[in-house]
Design an enzyme around this catalytic site. Sequence first.
Site, PDB file in Angstrom:
ATOM      1  N   HIS A 141       0.819 -46.062 -20.988  1.00  0.00           N
ATOM      2  CA  HIS A 141       1.010 -47.498 -21.205  1.00  0.00           C
ATOM      3  C   HIS A 141       1.047 -48.244 -19.870  1.00  0.00           C
ATOM      4  O   HIS A 141       0.375 -49.263 -19.689  1.00  0.00           O
ATOM      5  CB  HIS A 141       2.313 -47.723 -21.980  1.00  0.00           C
ATOM      6  CG  HIS A 141       2.720 -49.141 -22.099  1.00  0.00           C
ATOM      7  ND1 HIS A 141       2.232 -49.970 -23.083  1.00  0.00           N
ATOM      8  CD2 HIS A 141       3.568 -49.896 -21.360  1.00  0.00           C
ATOM      9  CE1 HIS A 141       2.768 -51.176 -22.939  1.00  0.00           C
ATOM     10  NE2 HIS A 141       3.589 -51.148 -21.905  1.00  0.00           N
ATOM     11  N   GLU A 142       1.816 -47.735 -18.923  1.00  0.00           N
ATOM     12  CA  GLU A 142       1.930 -48.399 -17.618  1.00  0.00           C
ATOM     13  C   GLU A 142       0.624 -48.306 -16.831  1.00  0.00           C
ATOM     14  O   GLU A 142       0.264 -49.248 -16.112  1.00  0.00           O
ATOM     15  CB  GLU A 142       3.097 -47.820 -16.824  1.00  0.00           C
ATOM     16  CG  GLU A 142       4.455 -48.077 -17.462  1.00  0.00           C
ATOM     17  CD  GLU A 142       4.733 -49.560 -17.725  1.00  0.00           C
ATOM     18  OE1 GLU A 142       4.301 -50.419 -16.926  1.00  0.00           O
ATOM     19  OE2 GLU A 142       5.387 -49.866 -18.729  1.00  0.00           O
TER      20      GLU A 142
END
Length: 67
Positions: A34-35
């Site tokens: 996600h990051e």
Amino acid sequence: VVVRGAKARLRAQDLNGEWFEEDAEGYAARCFQHETDHCDGTLFIDRLPKLRRDMLVKKFKKEKNWK
């Protein structure tokens, strides 16, 4: 729902410029991915199947009265 891998390996640099690698599984692996998407400029909507994405965009535009 965005499909993500169950495992991930992160390769990054620390504040001193030293490279390191970190392996993760489960929730931590999802967070890594996600990051990384954020760093690459990818939004969750970009990961959805085309039909689902189109439906969501249409709904958003309708609710916001966008053209």
